[in-house]
Write a protein that holds these residues in place. Structure first.
Motif, mmCIF file in Angstrom:
data_model
loop_
_atom_site.group_PDB
_atom_site.id
_atom_site.type_symbol
_atom_site.label_atom_id
_atom_site.label_comp_id
_atom_site.label_asym_id
_atom_site.label_seq_id
_atom_site.Cartn_x
_atom_site.Cartn_y
_atom_site.Cartn_z
ATOM 1 N N GLN A 572 55.501 56.803 34.567
ATOM 2 C CA GLN A 572 55.036 56.395 33.364
ATOM 3 C C GLN A 572 54.285 54.727 33.589
ATOM 4 O O GLN A 572 53.151 54.603 32.960
ATOM 5 C CB GLN A 572 55.598 56.304 32.213
ATOM 6 N N LYS A 573 54.908 54.077 34.139
ATOM 7 C CA LYS A 573 54.682 52.499 34.385
ATOM 8 C C LYS A 573 53.438 52.669 35.120
ATOM 9 O O LYS A 573 52.294 51.558 34.895
ATOM 10 C CB LYS A 573 55.633 51.806 35.043
ATOM 11 N N GLN A 574 53.539 53.311 36.337
ATOM 12 C CA GLN A 574 52.276 53.657 37.074
ATOM 13 C C GLN A 574 50.960 53.848 36.392
ATOM 14 O O GLN A 574 49.859 53.248 36.632
ATOM 15 C CB GLN A 574 52.562 54.431 38.314
ATOM 16 N N LYS A 575 51.011 54.902 35.604
ATOM 17 C CA LYS A 575 49.881 55.428 34.599
ATOM 18 C C LYS A 575 49.640 54.268 33.842
ATOM 19 O O LYS A 575 48.281 54.122 33.686
ATOM 20 C CB LYS A 575 50.554 56.441 33.874
ATOM 21 N N GLN A 580 45.604 50.477 32.567
ATOM 22 C CA GLN A 580 44.795 48.901 32.447
ATOM 23 C C GLN A 580 43.988 48.739 33.389
ATOM 24 O O GLN A 580 42.865 47.967 33.059
ATOM 25 C CB GLN A 580 46.024 48.007 32.818
ATOM 26 N N TRP A 581 44.176 48.956 34.651
ATOM 27 C CA TRP A 581 42.839 49.016 35.554
ATOM 28 C C TRP A 581 41.643 49.524 35.347
ATOM 29 O O TRP A 581 40.651 49.008 35.612
ATOM 30 C CB TRP A 581 43.418 49.164 37.032
ATOM 31 N N GLY A 665 46.275 37.292 34.176
ATOM 32 C CA GLY A 665 47.606 37.692 34.647
ATOM 33 C C GLY A 665 47.615 39.277 34.958
ATOM 34 O O GLY A 665 48.113 39.899 35.779
ATOM 35 N N GLN A 666 47.378 39.856 33.900
ATOM 36 C CA GLN A 666 47.429 41.417 33.688
ATOM 37 C C GLN A 666 46.439 41.912 34.825
ATOM 38 O O GLN A 666 46.739 42.679 35.463
ATOM 39 C CB GLN A 666 47.206 41.749 32.398
ATOM 40 N N LEU A 667 45.218 41.377 34.794
ATOM 41 C CA LEU A 667 44.291 41.668 35.853
ATOM 42 C C LEU A 667 44.829 41.822 37.212
ATOM 43 O O LEU A 667 44.641 42.507 37.955
ATOM 44 C CB LEU A 667 43.080 40.933 35.845
ATOM 45 N N TYR A 668 45.500 40.687 37.588
ATOM 46 C CA TYR A 668 46.333 40.163 38.838
ATOM 47 C C TYR A 668 47.255 41.587 39.142
ATOM 48 O O TYR A 668 47.295 42.089 40.118
ATOM 49 C CB TYR A 668 46.827 39.075 39.072
ATOM 50 N N GLU A 669 48.063 41.493 38.042
ATOM 51 C CA GLU A 669 49.372 42.457 38.348
ATOM 52 C C GLU A 669 48.817 43.912 38.481
ATOM 53 O O GLU A 669 49.316 44.571 39.554
ATOM 54 C CB GLU A 669 50.117 42.390 37.090
ATOM 55 N N SER A 670 47.740 44.296 37.605
ATOM 56 C CA SER A 670 47.257 45.508 38.149
ATOM 57 C C SER A 670 46.745 45.855 39.320
ATOM 58 O O SER A 670 46.548 46.757 39.819
ATOM 59 C CB SER A 670 46.317 46.089 36.829
ATOM 60 N N ALA A 671 45.920 44.841 39.616
ATOM 61 C CA ALA A 671 45.201 44.924 40.860
ATOM 62 C C ALA A 671 46.221 44.803 41.990
ATOM 63 O O ALA A 671 45.859 45.550 43.040
ATOM 64 C CB ALA A 671 44.348 43.669 41.061
ATOM 65 N N SER A 680 38.830 45.035 45.025
ATOM 66 C CA SER A 680 38.960 44.475 43.855
ATOM 67 C C SER A 680 40.514 43.722 44.079
ATOM 68 O O SER A 680 40.725 42.916 43.462
ATOM 69 C CB SER A 680 39.466 45.676 42.677
ATOM 70 N N ARG A 681 41.383 44.167 44.751
ATOM 71 C CA ARG A 681 42.374 43.427 44.856
ATOM 72 C C ARG A 681 42.316 42.153 45.652
ATOM 73 O O ARG A 681 42.914 41.229 45.234
ATOM 74 C CB ARG A 681 43.454 44.369 45.905
#
Length: 1710
Positions: A572-575, A580-581, A665-671, A680-681
């Motif tokens: 679920q977290k992965q999804k 997010q991404w 921060g969220q962009l970074y964590e999802s990347a 993108s990463r």
């Protein structure tokens, strides 16, 4: 004097002048402003003219005295002028060579002509100098020490640096200190900031008359600077951000702020707009319909009428002082504007004329208090408006009214005609002024057509109060009308029209604004904008936060398999991350990141513009929402739905820079979840560095997301890592906790001059961190490079007070920030004292948790809004009450946290009610919005700040060292992870603590081994003494018996043991006193290691004394036997000598055969005559049986019955031992439920114990010594020790008796045989017979009178020395081998138990052998013993010669000792020869005895062999010693060759008396306890630890645990179970279900740290998935149902998991 009189002129160019402080000694060295002197002629004029002390209005000229003028009367004439001025002249006496010329124009080039004038007025010589005077600005900034900052501007971060000045109250001694004192006070919002002045007075007693008369001499008021000049100078030397902060603080102090800032002496000025952008005002006009409503907004955007006050010519009225009275409430006077009656206010202004200041009057809504009913801006022009026409014109075009203060209307007043029609003109005059002329006044009134209402005249009958009221009334009447209004921002247009630059015209500022406007201009609906443009931090992020918490607590697993449920959560977290991404990067975020990536200055301007724009957008909506929220909370607290709805609206309508940074921060964590090579990463990798740079620039960064109540840990970690790479700084942390709206942020802002959000529209949510640098020269004193300040949202805040998880949320936040802090400030507002109890409960919980995990932050209680100056004394009772409450709460918290040993708050932390409580008065002095900050508030906060800095100084060398950023990361990670679990203390796991514990264990193991090694060496020497007692080698010991020897050795052992124990304790104490290594984190383990040291001493003492007693007991028996042997040897020697005499007397030649026959007859006859009484034969079997009965004597009747049924102990233990199947084998009847599992484990335990006992017996038998009762005591102790280690199996006394009977049966057989073998080996007749051949050979040699030297030397070497040397090398080889294992390539494997576990598990993984895994899990102890043995064998089977080198080392040592013994014996022979004659001295017996005596401390020489060598020995000592030395060399070569050949290492290890493999096993095996759920071994250090733990737990199925009905192996991991709602059954719970969370009530000595991450125990998950089928076959069960994710784990991931679990990953280079 006519210029034609000058004969020659030498000119000097202009220059830039240096700075000379007012209190510095004047320079007397040649200056640069010098004309070249003219060629010398007769007569001459002044030469080498130089300019000294060039200032703004004066210069000192120096010249050389004219030459060849003796007897000639003359004077020196100086003529000087500048452009636009008439020349002036001075006549100087010829006696002086210097002159000070004053009243010069600042910043102008002046020409000075100096000539010698004769009495007839003829000029002989002339010189010219050109000197440029300093501007007033240059001069002042030089005096203030700011000259370098005119170009390189002062920055905010520089001003906020912590320095030594914080700790002092010393008065200002120099002008250069003024700006810094002013700024420091201003940053702390101290209303006395403008009153700074130098306290030093000139020492006139030491001054000369000339210096007193010197107008440039620093005297009188030369050290005083007008506050306006100081302010102007500092503003001109500051960058835009410092100016902005200064204006904000000045506004809080109700100081007027610059509107038009002059640029020194020039008529130019700048509109100060940017600097005012941060000012936000809240007021309540009387016109508002809602009496509780208010207006809040940025002051530069608020349209207000501007009323300007100016002066024309002279005025007897103090314009500024009158303005202060106009704006001040009668009961609350305040100096808004600087005036002449203030400190230094009467000092002439030098650079601030032309300054236009602005202030605001804002009503509070109370008609009894408010002076004006509407808000109004007040401007004040400094200086005469006729000198500043630009400023005056600007004010006329922007003001609603202009009040002109003027007394002399005879001057040119035409300037007043220029005012535009919309500005009302008022004349303010004083009839009493001497310059006032009624006619002139009337004429001007007529010219300007002024109405009477526009004339304010102070008549003689009018006092100041009436005059002020008249002015107020005029302004009030104006405000009632329809006045033109203009915002400060709109004034910038007018400024440009007049050619006045605006501070915001700066290029970087404009670029920053453009970039910010491009983002914020599109925002209309904030909630919609956030949802669309900042989607990653929306619902998805909040769901992720909830999932993370559920992942840790597993509350909703229901009946699902925990591991499968965890896999589902992970999916679920992965999804959610994928969702997010999928949103991608919105256009505003792209713009934001692009702007953040620009040049540093543009980025800072951009962020400030973003904050200004966003605050302006959200302020209005948020203010009204918060008011509604407060009303709902106060009036209808039960309406939770409405409160939650408002809370959601507040969160949705709030938009600040932190939201954009959060999105980054969220962009970074999802990347980061994208593949490593993904574009993108890669594009997101630079984002953390940008934020790290922001922190360094002084911007706050969000630590805890206040909306999601979560930490973006990956993001924060990377940002802090970047900080570490950028700076390598060490930091201290200060945190504040308290109820919302009690002034926490304001307290921090005042203490450190920072800017945390404090307005009602932007209250703190979550936690923010901010860095404040320490000044370079103060870092060493403070022990750190930066102070990190953490501001938090309020505990029990209105946002969460009505929510069900409020207490939990507050506890989490408090625990986190307290754990991160060095000093935690608990902020308590006196009016909210009723809320204090809840806050203190939370705080006490946090501090208790920290104490238990090794952190000891300091706590300071700050009581705000305490009005009385004697509050500290008057609140003594309150302090006692507070301590009582803290004590009570500590008990409650300790009970909740299951740490009942903490009964008082002082048990948790060092707390002094006097030192840890601070009382601070209210913030405002009066009623806002016109109230200035209370001076008492600022001063009290300053004292508090000083105490904080002093505490840091005190702790710089203490047990709480500063953190690096990497360490701060680890604390953040571990604390946040732990608070997510329900039981913090037992969930906390920190790599810094683990590392500190590992280091402590490593050191302690080193100290313990040094102690054991020393005692082994001592014991070896002691046993050697016992073995040599009573022999030829130790004849000096005949003065006391063997019992005395035992007593003496025991006495010697005690101080040796004491010394060793004390050394360990001293080392431990010294280790804990060190600063490095985070030793303070393992303070709670100190007592355990102290107890371990004492335990090691006791254990060693018992072992040493037992071995000495056994050796002495055996030696007693041998002494009697050796006496018999000695008599036999003496008798036989006499018989041989008689036989030789008889054979020689017969004078018949005898052949060798005849001689042998004669010797044989004599031998047989003598043997018949001798009495051979050997050793007493004991009944060993019966002795062992009796010892067994004593050992089992207290076990009850059943055991006695079992013992009685033992017919013959020798017959026991011949078959394999099997655990009986009867119920009586185990101690509880219900064990039938767990019988299978328990029986298997018990069988394995018994097998291992039997193996250990057999090894022990074999070692004793191999020693070929006699039996001693101590052997059985030790053997039974081994059994007891191992049974106790496995006490969780709860075996019965019946089982114990059966096992001991089995072991004792085997021991009885072996020890009985050993005793018989010893008796046989030491039978006197047999011992005599074995030397028959040697006696015969000696008989023949003596008969034939052959030389015995070579032969006897060979016998002595081969039969006496060689076995002793071999024994010596063997005895000392074991410790050396262990040293090599502990220092060699594999040393780390045996450093601690954790390292050992890691190395074993790593080897298992790489070998990939299922049988090894099964043996490791099921037969752990045996596996470890074998594994260690193999490691030792491998280490010393290599061809590197390690073992050979150690053997050779000891061989060389003992050979050297032997040779020295021979040499010393030869010396004794020589001594005896000199004193007793040749015949007696040359006795070979004495010589050999001397050699043996010299070797008795190192070697145990075989007694029988030595007696045989001594018997019938007629060798000469000299020849014997020569032969012996050669033979010793040959022996050394023989041993060296033998060692070089190597041989079987295993056999050598088995033969060693000190076995390194056993010592290593004891070192790393530890207590041997295993996890009650998964059987993972304990890794705790020391022997006396009170809690067991292990780094990595296993799925239960690997340890044979299966489902009761399906018989499937279980996949549950206990580290996950203890965080879930799962239950377990066991023998200890009597088969009743028990919560895993509460496992410590069943297993109180086990600490199982929860780890619910999907990566937890990946090592064992991989092993289980790899060998699932094999495990099921081995255990005869059904294979486990494994989560699919387990099957995807690779060996590489398993290895990474292992490294992470044991913290073995290499740290990044720091």
């Amino acid at each position: 004097m006519s210029p034609s009189c000058f004969q020659e002129t030498v000119k000097d160019g202009t220059r830039k002048h240096g700075v000379e402080s007012g209190n510095q000694q004047r320079d007397t060295t040649p200056a640069e402003h010098v004309t070249c002197d003219t060629p010398s002629t007769e007569p001459s004029g002044p030469g080498r003219v130089k300019a000294r002390d060039v200032r703004s209005s004066s210069v000192r000229l120096c010249w050389e005295r004219p030459v060849s003028m003796e007897g000639v009367s003359y004077t020196i004439h100086i003529m000087y002028s500048c452009e636009g001025e008439e020349p002036r002249s001075e006549i100087i006496s010829p006696e002086t060579t210097t002159a000070v010329l004053s009243d010069l124009r600042p910043g102008m080039e002046h020409t000075f002509n100096i000539t010698t004038v004769l009495p007839n007025n003829s000029c002989i010589k002339a010189s010219t100098a050109h000197v440029c005077t300093k501007t007033n600005l240059d001069e002042l900034v030089c005096e203030l020490g700011l000259e370098q900052h005119l170009k390189n501007k002062l920055t905010l971060s520089t001003v906020l640096e912590i320095d030594g000045e914080t700790l002092t109250d010393e008065s200002i001694q120099s002008l250069k200190s003024l700006p810094w004192c002013f700024l420091k006070r201003l940053m702390m919002v101290n209303v006395t900031a403008r009153s700074v002045r130098c306290a030093a007075k000139p020492d006139t007693a030491t001054q000369s008359l000339d210096s007193l008369l010197d107008p440039l001499s620093p005297q009188g008021n030369s050290k005083e600077v007008n506050p306006l000049d100081l302010l102007t100078a500092v503003f001109l030397c500051s960058d835009g951000f410092l100016q902005q902060e200064m204006v904000l603080k000045m506004s809080m102090c109700q100081f007027s702020v610059p509107l038009l800032l002059p640029k020194g002496d020039a008529q130019q000025c700048t509109l100060v707009l940017w600097a005012m952008r941060d000012i936000v005002k809240k007021f309540r006009p009387h016109s508002l319909a809602d009496p509780r409503g208010f207006v809040e907004g940025s002051i530069v955007l608020t349209d207000l009428p501007l009323v300007s006050f100016v002066r024309l010519g002279s005025s007897s009225l103090s314009k500024s002082q009158i303005l202060n009275q106009v704006l001040s409430n009668p009961q609350q006077y305040h100096d808004t504007f600087v005036h002449k009656n203030m400190a230094c206010g009467d000092t002439p202004r030098r650079i601030s004329n032309g300054l236009v200041e602005i202030s605001w009057y804002l009503p509070c809504g109370n008609r009894n208090i408010d002076i004006f009913s509407k808000p109004v801006a007040i401007a004040n022009l400094r200086g005469d408006l006729s000198d500043f026409q630009t400023q005056y014109s600007f004010l006329c075009h922007t003001s609603a009214a202009v009040f002109v203060f003027c007394d002399d209307f005879g001057i040119d007043c035409n300037l007043l005609d220029f005012q535009p029609s919309q500005a009302h003109l008022f004349l303010v005059s004083n009839l009493q002024s001497r310059s006032f002329n009624k006619d002139d006044f009337m004429r001007r009134v007529s010219e300007f057509q002024l109405q009477h209402s526009n004339i304010i005249m102070k008549s003689p009958q009018m006092n100041e109060s009436e005059f002020v009221n008249k002015l107020r009334l005029a302004v009030s009447d104006l405000l009632k009308g329809n006045l033109s209004k203009m915002s400060v921002e709109q004034m910038s247009v007018v400024a440009h029209e007049f050619g006045i630059p605006v501070d915001e015209d700066y290029v970087s500022c404009q670029r920053g604004r453009q970039m910010a406007d491009a983002i914020t201009a599109r925002i209309s609906d904030i909630p919609e904008y956030k949802e669309k443009e900042l989607p990653l931090q929306g619902t998805t992020w909040k769901q992720l936060a909830k999932l993370e918490k559920e992942e840790y607590r597993l509350k909703n697993a229901g009946k699902k398999n925990i591991e499968i449920y965890k896999s589902e959560l992970s999916e679920q977290k992965q999804k959610l991350r994928e969702q997010q991404w999928a949103h991608g990067i919105s256009e505003p975020m792209s713009r934001f990141i692009l702007a953040m990536s620009g040049p540093t200055e543009e980025r800072i301007y951009f962020l400030k513009w973003m904050r200004i724009n966003l605050d302006n957008l959200s302020r209005k909506k948020l203010s009204s929402l918060r008011e509604k929220y407060k009303e709902e909370c106060q009036n209808s607290s039960e309406n939770k739905a409405r409160i939650m709805e408002l809370d959601q609206q507040i969160s949705s309508c709030s938009l600040g820079v932190e939201h954009f940074l959060r999105e980054m921060g969220q962009l970074y964590e999802s990347a980061c979840l994208l593949p490593e090579g993904h574009t993108s990463r890669w594009q997101m990798q630079h984002l953390p560095r940008l934020c790290a740079e922001l922190l360094l620039e002084g911007f706050p960064l969000e630590l805890v997301d206040g909306d999601a109540s979560n930490i973006p840990l990956q993001w924060v970690t990377q940002v802090l890592k970047e900080l570490h790479h950028l700076t390598q700084y060490k930091i201290r942390v200060v945190t504040v906790l308290g109820v919302q709206s009690t002034g926490k942020s304001t307290l921090l802002n005042t203490m450190f001059g920072v800017q945390f959000a404090v307005s009602s529209g932007r209250c703190t949510r979550g936690a923010f961190m901010l860095l404040i640098r320490v000044k370079e020269d103060f870092k060493r004193q403070l022990g750190c490079d930066c102070i990190m300040v953490i501001d938090t949202e309020g505990l029990k805040s209105p946002e969460l007070a009505q929510l069900d998880d409020s207490y939990e949320h507050d506890n989490e936040l408090a625990t986190l920030v307290v754990g991160l802090s060095d000093i935690t400030v608990i902020n308590i507002a006196m009016e909210n004292y009723t809320d204090m109890k809840d806050i203190l409960q939370i705080v006490v919980h946090a501090f208790l948790r920290m104490k238990e995990v090794g952190r000891k932050p300091c706590c300071q209680f700050v009581h705000q809004n305490v009005p009385d100056i004697s509050a500290h004394d008057k609140n003594l009772r309150d302090r006692k009450l507070l301590l009582e409450q803290l004590n009570e709460m500590t008990k409650v918290a300790a009970k909740m946290e299951k740490r009942g040993n903490n009964r008082k708050f002082t048990d948790v932390m060092a707390y002094d009610p006097k030192k840890n409580n601070w009382y601070i008065p209210g913030l405002w002095h009066g009623t806002p919005p016109m109230a200035p900050v209370n001076a008492g508030y600022s001063e009290s906060v300053n004292l508090f700040k000083r105490s904080v800095i002093e505490m840091f100084q005190e702790h710089k060398s203490g047990k709480n060292p500063p953190h690096t950023f990497n360490e701060f990361i680890e604390w953040t990670r571990s604390l946040w992870k732990a608070v997510k679990y329900e039981n913090f203390i037992f969930s906390f796991r920190n790599s810094l603590v683990a590392d500190a514990y590992t280091k402590l264990c490593t050191k302690f193991n080193q100290w313990e081994w040094a102690f054991r090694k020393n005692m082994y060496s001592w014991l070896t020497q002691a046993v050697t003494k016992v073995s040599n007692f009573g022999t030829v080698a130790a004849q000096t010991q005949t003065s006391f018996n063997v019992a005395d020897l035992l007593s003496r050795l025991k006495s010697e052992a005690t101080p040796e043991l004491d010394k060793g124990e004390q050394l360990i304790l001293d080392n431990l104490t010294e280790y804990y006193e060190r600063q490095e290594g985070h030793v303070h984190l393992v303070e709670r383990y100190k007592e355990e290691f102290v107890n371990t040291a004492k335990s090691v001493r006791r254990e060693t003492e018992n072992s040493v004394k037992n071995k000495i007693e056994a050796a002495v007991e055996i030696r007693k028996g041998m002494l009697r036997l050796e006496g018999i042997k000695k008599n036999h040897t003496a008798t036989m020697e006499q018989k041989v000598l008689k036989l030789i005499w008889r054979c020689r007397e017969s004078k018949i030649p005898l052949s060798d055969q005849q001689l042998e026959d004669e010797f044989g007859k004599m031998w047989d006859e003598t043997v018949k005559e001798l009495c051979f009484s050997g050793l007493y034969r004991r009944d060993i079997i019966q002795d062992i049986y009796l010892q067994l009965r004593v050992d089992l004597g207290r076990k009850g009747g059943l055991v006695h019955e079992i013992l009685s049924n033992v017919g013959n102990l020798v017959e026991c233990g011949k078959e394999l031992f099997k655990v009986p199947t009867e119920a009586k084998t185990f101690s509880k009847f219900w064990n039938s439920l767990f019988g299978g599992e328990q029986k298997v484990k018990t069988q394995e335990m018994a097998k291992q114990i039997i193996k250990l006992c057999i090894q022990f017996v074999e070692e004793k038998v191999r020693a070929k010594s006699d039996y001693h009762n101590m052997y059985m005591i030790d053997l039974l102790h081994i059994v007891d020790e191992n049974l106790d280690r496995h006490r969780d199996l709860e075996t019965s006394a019946h089982f114990e008796a059966s096992l001991k009977i089995h072991i004792c049966g085997h021991a009885a057989r072996e020890f009985s045989q050993m005793h018989l073998d010893f008796i046989r080996a030491n039978d006197p007749r047999q011992c005599l017979e074995q030397f028959k051949g040697q006696y015969c050979a000696d008989f023949k040699d003596l008969f034939y009178e052959r030389d015995q030297c070579q032969k006897k030397a060979e016998e002595f070497t081969s039969h006496c020395l060689k076995p002793a040397v071999r024994e010596y090398v063997t005895k000392f080889l074991g410790p050396d081998l262990l040293d090599e294992m502990l220092t060699g390539k594999k040393a780390i494997d045996f450093t601690t138990r954790s390292f050992f576990q890691f190395s074993v598990l790593k080897k298992l993984l790489t070998d990939d052998n299922f049988k090894n895994f099964v043996r490791y899990v099921g037969q752990y102890e045996a596996f470890v013993q074998d594994w260690i043995f193999e490691q030792v064998v491998q280490q010393f089977s290599k061809g590197d010669g390690g073992l050979r080198n150690m053997e050779n080392k000891h061989l060389k040592v003992i050979i050297k000792i032997i040779k020295e013994a021979v040499v010393n014996a030869q010396a004794k022979v020589s001594e005896r020869a000199a004193g007793e004659g040749e015949v007696k001295v040359r006795s070979i017996q004495l010589f050999i005895q001397d050699i043996c005596s010299n070797l008795c401390k190192e070697l145990v020489i075989p007694k029988d062999a030595l007696e045989a060598v001594l018997a019938l020995n007629t060798a000469k000592p000299e020849e014997f010693s020569q032969c012996l030395m050669l033979l010793v060399d040959e022996m050394e070569q023989s041993f060296t060759a033998e060692f070089h050949r190597g041989g079987d290492v295993r056999a050598k290890l088995d033969m060693l008396p000190f076995k390194p493999q056993n010592e290593l096993f004891n070192r790393v095996f530890g207590c041997g306890r295993q996890c009650p759920f998964c059987s993972a071994p304990c890794e705790a250090g020391g022997q006396s630890h009170t809690e067991h733990f292990t780094s990595i737990h296993r799925p239960e199925g690997i340890g044979r645990v299966m489902h009761r009905f399906s018989r499937k192996l279980l996949t549950a991991v206990c580290s996950s179970n203890v965080a879930s709602e799962e239950r377990f059954r066991s023998r200890e719970t009597e088969n009743k279900p028990h919560l895993f969370k509460d496992y410590r009530s069943i297993y109180p000595d086990w600490l199982i740290q929860p780890d619910t991450s999907i990566q937890a125990s990946d090592y064992w998950k991989y092993v289980f998935a790899r060998f699932n089928e094999e495990f099921s076959k081995e255990y005869e069960t059904v294979p486990a149902d494994l989560p699919s994710v387990w099957k995807s784990i690779t060996q590489k991931q398993a290895m990474e998991s292992l490294e992470e679990s044991f913290k073995m990953k290499k740290q990044e280079e720091e």
